[in-house]
Scaffold this motif. Structure first.
Motif, short mmCIF file in Angstrom:
data_model
loop_
_atom_site.label_atom_id
_atom_site.label_comp_id
_atom_site.label_asym_id
_atom_site.label_seq_id
_atom_site.Cartn_x
_atom_site.Cartn_y
_atom_site.Cartn_z
N SER A 135 36.03 11.00 51.13
CA SER A 135 37.30 10.26 51.26
C SER A 135 38.44 11.21 51.61
O SER A 135 39.15 11.68 50.71
CB SER A 135 37.61 9.52 49.96
N THR A 146 36.49 3.03 53.48
CA THR A 146 36.11 4.20 52.68
C THR A 146 35.34 3.72 51.46
O THR A 146 35.69 2.70 50.86
CB THR A 146 37.36 4.97 52.22
N SER A 147 34.29 4.47 51.08
CA SER A 147 33.54 4.15 49.87
C SER A 147 33.43 5.39 48.99
O SER A 147 33.08 6.47 49.47
CB SER A 147 32.13 3.66 50.21
N GLN A 162 37.02 1.17 38.75
CA GLN A 162 36.51 0.47 39.93
C GLN A 162 37.41 -0.71 40.28
O GLN A 162 37.82 -0.88 41.44
CB GLN A 162 35.09 -0.02 39.66
N MET A 166 39.62 -0.88 43.86
CA MET A 166 38.93 -1.68 44.89
C MET A 166 39.92 -2.44 45.78
O MET A 166 40.91 -3.00 45.30
CB MET A 166 37.99 -2.68 44.23
N ARG A 171 36.24 0.74 48.96
CA ARG A 171 35.16 0.22 48.13
C ARG A 171 34.76 1.27 47.10
O ARG A 171 34.50 2.43 47.44
CB ARG A 171 33.96 -0.16 48.99
N TYR A 173 32.06 2.21 44.03
CA TYR A 173 30.81 1.99 43.32
C TYR A 173 30.89 2.69 41.96
O TYR A 173 31.70 3.61 41.77
CB TYR A 173 29.62 2.58 44.09
#
Length: 330
Positions: A135, A146-147, A162, A166, A171, A173
């Motif tokens: 990121s 972006t995750s 999270q 979000m 995103r 996880y």
């Protein structure tokens, strides 16, 4: 919406602060540089770290830690890895005991070899969540998809972080493997630095692919010895973070490596980058740690030689390529 304090107004801290402010959070942004705080409050800009981005009006800059931390439910540590312990000591007594500490720095403490969540736990009693992954701040500011990963000893706390971050382009996880998440994010800086050196020398795609792949093996090897899970290193905080830092023009570690590959000294390279290059301290720390644990990390070995022992970069590559033959899986 919750109140969130960001301690450190560098590039990634500022990008995440803007992200949360755009989501409606009240954001308090502290930095030790008073001039930077004045610029944020008076011009709605952070010209050094966020270029032309406008700082939303629901971000307020603070020069005093106590004021920035008042009534905050989340506290984001957005300083370099070597500054984490001192910052935690500075905020004792000012922070609500229920506030969740969110660490976004990547690395381990050089002297103790502790992961940063362990450093924080030694100084504060608050719950700690690590937020990490591929990121770059520049792309978060542009709202590019972006995750990343939130990890903690408590999955409940990880899920709260999270939920906080979000969005439809960001995103998050969760991952219960805190050790693996932290080690992956720290060691990848070493490999990215080495990848930059290869680019600076002028090597091509074959070399880069080999370095990333064998670098992944080093990350997994030391990570499993320290208690991380193999699957974590094939995820966002392992392979994902490794890819982005080894290939991106935004990567400080890769940029510093390119300059050294072109013949500049470590001091010249880090000065030209102009911001903290975490791979330097990470290389020293993990070199010492792998020696103690007797873990085979040949890329780390030669990078240590280049940075601290005067090893010529092209000689380092020759040293890697001429090692004894072995099976790829070991």
């Amino acid at each position: 919406m919750p109140s969130v304090a960001f301690l450190g107004a560098g590039s990634f801290g500022t990008a995440l602060a803007i992200h949360l402010a755009n989501s409606g959070c009240e954001v308090k942004l502290w930095d030790r540089k008073a001039q930077l705080i004045d610029e944020i409050n008076n011009t709605r800009k952070n010209t050094k770290y966020s270029r032309d981005s406008i700082i939303p009006t629901n971000i307020t800059g603070y020069k005093e830690l106590q004021e920035a931390l008042k009534d905050c439910e989340f506290v984001v540590l957005a300083v370099p890895s070597h500054a984490i312990r001192d910052l935690c000591r500075s905020i004792k007594g000012f922070i609500d005991e229920k506030a969740i500490i969110i660490n976004i720095a990547k690395g381990i403490e050089v002297d103790t070899k502790l992961r940063l969540s362990q450093v924080i736990n030694e100084e504060l009693q608050n719950p700690v969540v690590v937020l990490t992954g591929p990121s770059h701040a520049e792309e978060v500011l542009l709202k590019m998809p972006t995750s990343i990963v939130a990890s903690s000893l408590s999955n409940d706390h990880a899920e709260k972080v999270q939920d906080l971050f979000m969005s439809n382009y960001f995103r998050v996880y969760t991952n219960e493997d805190l050790v693996g998440v932290e080690i992956g994010g720290a060691v990848k800086n070493i490999i990215a630095f080495a990848a930059g050196i290869c680019d600076g020398i002028g090597y091509g795609d074959n070399s880069k692919a080999a370095l990333i792949t064998r670098g992944m093996k080093e990350i997994t090897r030391i990570g499993e010895v320290l208690g991380g899970k193999a699957d974590t290193f094939s995820g966002l905080t392992g392979m994902g973070d490794l890819i982005v830092t080894c290939t991106s023009p935004h990567s400080r570690n890769r940029k510093a490596g390119i300059l050294i590959g072109q013949g500049k000294s470590l001091e010249e390279a880090t000065a030209e980058v102009g911001m903290i290059v975490e791979g330097v301290k990470a290389c020293r720390a993990f070199y010492e740690l792998k020696e103690e644990l007797q873990v085979d990390m040949p890329i780390t070995d030669v990078l240590y030689g280049i940075l601290f022992k005067g090893l010529n970069p092209t000689d380092a590559v020759e040293k890697l390529m001429s090692r004894d033959k072995k099976n790829e899986m070991y």
